[in-house]
Design a protein around this motif. Structure first.
Motif, short mmCIF file in Angstrom:
data_model
loop_
_atom_site.label_atom_id
_atom_site.label_comp_id
_atom_site.label_asym_id
_atom_site.label_seq_id
_atom_site.Cartn_x
_atom_site.Cartn_y
_atom_site.Cartn_z
N UNK A 473 48.00 20.64 23.10
CA UNK A 473 46.95 19.68 22.81
C UNK A 473 45.63 20.40 22.58
N UNK A 474 44.84 19.78 21.71
CA UNK A 474 43.48 20.26 21.45
C UNK A 474 42.52 19.39 22.26
N UNK A 475 41.70 20.03 23.05
CA UNK A 475 40.73 19.31 23.89
C UNK A 475 39.41 19.23 23.15
N UNK A 476 39.08 18.02 22.72
CA UNK A 476 37.83 17.79 22.01
C UNK A 476 37.97 17.97 20.51
N UNK A 484 31.31 22.75 23.34
CA UNK A 484 31.32 23.64 22.20
C UNK A 484 32.54 23.43 21.34
N UNK A 485 33.15 24.55 20.91
CA UNK A 485 34.33 24.47 20.07
C UNK A 485 35.51 23.89 20.84
N UNK A 486 36.40 23.16 20.17
CA UNK A 486 37.60 22.64 20.86
C UNK A 486 38.46 23.77 21.42
N UNK A 487 39.14 23.49 22.49
CA UNK A 487 40.02 24.46 23.13
C UNK A 487 41.45 23.93 23.07
N UNK A 488 42.42 24.88 23.00
CA UNK A 488 43.84 24.51 22.91
C UNK A 488 44.55 24.89 24.20
N UNK A 489 45.50 24.05 24.59
CA UNK A 489 46.25 24.26 25.83
C UNK A 489 47.73 23.98 25.58
N UNK A 490 48.58 24.73 26.25
CA UNK A 490 50.02 24.47 26.28
C UNK A 490 50.31 23.66 27.54
N UNK A 491 50.91 22.47 27.34
CA UNK A 491 51.07 21.55 28.47
C UNK A 491 52.52 21.33 28.88
N UNK A 492 53.51 21.63 28.00
CA UNK A 492 54.88 21.38 28.39
C UNK A 492 55.88 21.95 27.42
N UNK A 493 57.17 21.81 27.78
CA UNK A 493 58.28 22.31 26.97
C UNK A 493 59.32 21.20 26.80
N UNK A 494 59.82 21.07 25.56
CA UNK A 494 60.88 20.11 25.29
C UNK A 494 62.24 20.82 25.37
N UNK A 495 63.30 20.02 25.53
CA UNK A 495 64.65 20.60 25.61
C UNK A 495 65.05 21.18 24.27
#
Length: 495
Positions: A473-476, A484-495
């Motif tokens: 997901x992109x935050x902002x 400031x600039x949007x930040x990216x995060x890894x939140x989970x894994x699919x099967x």
């Protein structure tokens, strides 16, 4: 207030006795005064006043949060404790006690002596009691709060005793009390002197427990007002007294479990919480407690829960008394065993949960709990298995990853287009190139929970070259005015 002072003194310094202290609770428009000490009363502060208004007048007030649940729990215990004076006791609506002492006063030397004994017994517990005795429940409640202390009222002087009391003594709500005050009816005597037909038309649509005329009739004995006393708390306990001290309690467990289960079966109850206690000859005692996933009165199952639990008990120089008590019970009817000879699968699962919890601890065996929330990390929680049954997952969870990182881990992303999905990202020193994606799924902040300035999220399902699928997901967004600039995060894994 007295209970709060006694509790607070156990872990921190109590404010000086001459300080003005008020306890607050939530009101419709902010905190209001729930209780106050004598110093605050002398300043003219009254209950249900807004705390901000009172603090504006008296900035030196000491304000604390009231423990409403603790007050109710104390009153519930006092209801049964007060049955030392009579068999019929109940809780009043204002955390008071109502006692039906009909035929009991002479056992304590008369009505006045009974009231003195009640005050002395409460004083021994650090509590101040205002008491009164009257032929009706409503009259006793009114006299205890608004008449001189230790008032004893008879049937002949009932109307005269109630006449000078304010109308709020009838347990009216504030809206009705203000209406009567505007009409000039400030006392019970003034209300009784008004023509009844006119007043009945005005209050015809009110409930019986709010209608001032009906409440006045109950206080004067013109209408029945029975006391609905709760039943006595039933104790389920088995005990064994030994002729001489012993060290090992195991040989006595079976007889205790059998006796306790017979008692439970006679009342069609099952144990949910059990407590085993040994009383040592040096005056000390040791306890072991455990719970069950569902109500049970199976002696064999209860004995299995003691595996490796008694090793922690220090017998000292021996003990001569053992007790096994069901501290929490639930109704459990007698049921017939299955005719096909098969076992009840749910009973086997409950027994397994009981044994695992008894051996590993209640925090190790848990269920998933679900909460309505937009934020994925807030939806699922954990609850000990013995505290309730698992609930089905929300339909939205079927579209969520099998594994969610908490907290989410930040990644570096290269865009294909501005504010679009990532063409590749770097996570834990490895670079992943995306092959396909779906999204975005926008999740807005929860304004009632999140802090001001929290940024929205745009979620993407991204599949990389080796077939693995990630949830990023992109935050902002750019120029959203929340950072400031949007930040990216890894939140989970699919099967």
């Amino acid at each position: 207030m007295e209970r709060w002072i006694r509790v607070i003194s156990q872990y921190r310094t109590v404010p000086p006795h001459d300080a003005a202290i008020i306890l607050s609770r939530d009101g419709p428009h902010g905190p209001v005064v729930h209780s106050l000490n004598k110093t605050a009363q002398q300043r003219g502060i009254s209950a249900d006043s807004r705390v901000v208004d009172v603090q504006a007048i008296y900035p030196d007030l000491h304000v604390e949060a009231a423990d409403i649940d603790g007050d109710h729990a104390l009153v519930r215990r006092l209801v049964h404790w007060a049955r030392r004076w009579c068999p019929w006791t109940a809780q009043d609506v204002d955390n008071g006690l109502v006692l039906d002492v009909t035929g009991c006063a002479h056992l304590f030397g008369g009505k006045a002596a009974l009231l003195r004994d009640i005050c002395q017994r409460f004083a021994m517990q650090g509590l101040t009691a205002r008491v009164a005795m009257a032929p009706t429940r409503g009259a006793a409640q009114a006299l205890a709060r608004y008449a001189p202390a230790h008032t004893v009222c008879t049937t002949q002087d009932l109307a005269g005793r109630l006449a000078p009391l304010p109308v709020v003594a009838l347990r009216l709500d504030m809206q009705t009390a203000r209406l009567l005050d505007r009409l000039g009816l400030k006392t019970i005597g003034a209300l009784a002197g008004v023509p009844r037909a006119a007043m009945m038309r005005r209050f015809a649509n009110m409930k019986a427990d709010q209608n001032p005329l009906i409440l006045m009739d109950r206080a004067l004995g013109k209408t029945a007002d029975p006391l609905n006393a709760p039943p006595d708390h039933q104790t389920f306990m088995a005990r064994t007294r030994l002729p001489e001290p012993v060290i090992d309690p195991v040989p006595h467990l079976k007889s205790l479990a059998d006796d306790l289960c017979e008692t439970l079966a006679a009342s069609e109850q099952g144990a949910r919480q059990l407590r085993f206690t040994i009383y040592r000859i040096d005056g000390e005692y040791r306890t072991v407690g455990f719970a069950t996933a569902r109500a049970s009165r199976d002696p064999a199952h209860i004995l299995r829960l003691f595996d490796r639990k008694l090793d922690k008990i220090d017998p000292g120089f021996g003990f001569d008394l053992l007790t096994l008590e069901a501290t929490r019970t639930e109704p459990l009817s007698r049921v017939q065993e299955r005719l096909d000879g098969k076992r009840d699968a749910s009973a086997d699962i409950a027994g397994l949960l009981d044994r695992l919890t008894a051996r590993l601890g209640p925090d190790k065996i848990t269920w998933s709990t679900w909460t309505q929330s937009h934020k994925p990390e807030r939806i699922e929680g954990r609850m000990p298995a013995l505290q309730g049954a698992p609930s089905p997952a929300p339909a939205l969870m079927r579209e969520r990853p099998l594994r969610i990182l908490d907290p989410a881990e930040e990644v570096r992303v290269i865009y294909a287009v501005p504010e679009g999905p990532p063409s590749q990202f770097r996570w834990r020193r490895l670079v992943y190139k995306s092959v396909r994606h779906t999204g975005p799924e926008r999740i807005a902040p929860e304004w009632w929970t999140d802090r001001p300035g929290t940024r929205l999220r745009d979620y993407y399902k991204v599949e990389v070259q080796d077939g693995r699928r990630f949830w990023l997901y992109r935050e902002g967004v750019v120029h959203d005015g929340r950072g400031g600039e949007p930040r990216w995060f890894l939140h989970g894994f699919f099967a």
